[in-house]
Design a protein around this motif. Structure first.
Motif, PDB file in Angstrom:
ATOM      1  N   SER A 183       0.840  -1.198   0.000  1.00 35.54           N
ATOM      2  CA  SER A 183       0.000   0.000   0.000  1.00 35.54           C
ATOM      3  C   SER A 183       0.872   1.244   0.000  1.00 35.54           C
ATOM      4  O   SER A 183       2.086   1.179   0.234  1.00 35.54           O
ATOM      5  CB  SER A 183      -0.908   0.003   1.239  1.00 35.54           C
ATOM      6  N   ASN A 202       0.538  -6.750   1.299  1.00 35.03           N
ATOM      7  CA  ASN A 202      -0.710  -7.522   1.191  1.00 35.03           C
ATOM      8  C   ASN A 202      -0.507  -8.712   0.259  1.00 35.03           C
ATOM      9  O   ASN A 202       0.297  -8.646  -0.677  1.00 35.03           O
ATOM     10  CB  ASN A 202      -1.812  -6.621   0.619  1.00 35.03           C
ATOM     11  N   ASP A 216      -8.116  -5.027  -0.739  1.00 35.07           N
ATOM     12  CA  ASP A 216      -6.834  -4.324  -0.638  1.00 35.07           C
ATOM     13  C   ASP A 216      -5.999  -4.463  -1.908  1.00 35.07           C
ATOM     14  O   ASP A 216      -5.309  -3.528  -2.317  1.00 35.07           O
ATOM     15  CB  ASP A 216      -6.030  -4.878   0.551  1.00 35.07           C
ATOM     16  N   THR A 249      -7.137  -1.972  -4.547  1.00 39.67           N
ATOM     17  CA  THR A 249      -6.819  -0.613  -4.093  1.00 39.67           C
ATOM     18  C   THR A 249      -5.326  -0.341  -4.239  1.00 39.67           C
ATOM     19  O   THR A 249      -4.912   0.685  -4.794  1.00 39.67           O
ATOM     20  CB  THR A 249      -7.218  -0.448  -2.602  1.00 39.67           C
ATOM     21  N   ASN A 250      -4.502  -1.293  -3.761  1.00 34.77           N
ATOM     22  CA  ASN A 250      -3.044  -1.078  -3.799  1.00 34.77           C
ATOM     23  C   ASN A 250      -2.537  -0.970  -5.233  1.00 34.77           C
ATOM     24  O   ASN A 250      -1.674  -0.144  -5.544  1.00 34.77           O
ATOM     25  CB  ASN A 250      -2.319  -2.230  -3.086  1.00 34.77           C
ATOM     26  N   SER A 256      -7.013  -4.091   6.601  1.00 38.59           N
ATOM     27  CA  SER A 256      -6.007  -3.600   5.648  1.00 38.59           C
ATOM     28  C   SER A 256      -4.608  -3.464   6.248  1.00 38.59           C
ATOM     29  O   SER A 256      -3.615  -3.471   5.528  1.00 38.59           O
ATOM     30  CB  SER A 256      -6.442  -2.233   5.100  1.00 38.59           C
TER      31      SER A 256
END
Ligand SMILES: Cc1cc2nc3c(=O)[nH]c(=O)nc-3n(C[C@H](O)[C@H](O)[C@H](O)COP(=O)(O)O)c2cc1C
Length: 219
Positions: free
Chosen positions: A31, A37, A71, A74-75, A104
């Motif tokens: 992230s 992640n 996640d 998003t990342n 997260s």
């Protein structure tokens, strides 16, 4: 039986039951806050050699957690980078352990007892225990579906590939992958998986007007 996907109850189980076996992309990301992640995605495949292109698809929201974005997606959207690690027999259980909807700020590497290994071209780490790691740069996210079923199809280019020597052999036409050594994990529907223990060869035919179809070994 004739199925209308729009009305059939739990059509997802039918679709994932027939598009089988699926390879599993074990996707590592980092992230913008530096939290690593790791999560599995079986809506996954290779799409082109040049540029070397992979796709996988992630739902936008975690099922049952309509406020929680996944996640991985998003990342990738925020950093433009990720690593696709191939899931094999030895790490199938660890892969499964990473698949819960953890908060997260949790690294699934720790949860699954897997080891981070530095990448060359991207910030996201590789899974050391996976014999194949593909460092990718995001090309495009294609959005499909509406909430709560919205998905992002992630298209990425492989910028570095790490392959363990243990899963390669030097064949008559050059270096190739030894599937008996690789032991890739295939996903069926739900919680079912398979191995590639039972393999066979089909010689791909070729056709030309001169020879009118002579078989040759496909490369
Ligand atoms: C074998 C396997 C395959 C999966 N494939 C997908 C998939 O293709 N797309 C998806 O959205 N979720 C898939 N999931 C669920 C995600 O791995 C799960 O939602 C995960 O928690 C997402 O993590 P993230 O929020 O860290 O991205 C799969 C789970 C398993 C166990």
């Amino acid at each position: 039986m004739l199925i209308d996907p729009k009305t059939f109850e739990r059509f997802n189980m039918i679709l994932t039951g027939v598009v089988v076996p699926r390879p599993i992309a074990f996707v590592s990301t980092i992230s913008t806050d530096g939290v690593v992640n790791l999560a599995p995605f079986s809506f996954f495949n290779a799409m082109a050699y040049n540029p070397p292109t992979l796709i996988f698809s992630s739902s936008r929201r975690a099922p049952g957690w309509q406020d929680k974005r996944k996640d991985t997606l998003t990342n990738i959207e925020e950093t433009g980078e990720y690593v696709v690690n191939i899931v094999v027999d030895d790490i199938a259980a660890a892969m499964n352990a990473t698949a819960a909807e953890y908060p997260s700020d949790v690294s699934e590497f720790d949860i699954a007892g897997l080891t981070e290994s530095p990448s060359e071209m991207v910030k996201a780490p590789r899974v050391a225990e996976s014999p194949v790691n593909m460092e990718c740069r995001l090309v495009q996210v294609v959005n499909i579906g509406e909430q709560p079923h919205a998905h992002g199809i992630v298209i990425g280019e492989i910028v570095r590939m790490h392959v363990s020597d243990d899963v390669m052999y030097d064949g008559p036409n050059g270096l190739r992958i030894n599937h008996a050594a690789l032991k890739p994990t295939g996903r069926l529907a739900g919680n079912m998986y398979c191995r590639t223990d039972d393999v066979y060869e089909l010689i791909r035919p070729s056709y030309s007007e001169q020879d009118e179809g002579v078989g040759r070994v496909a490369d």
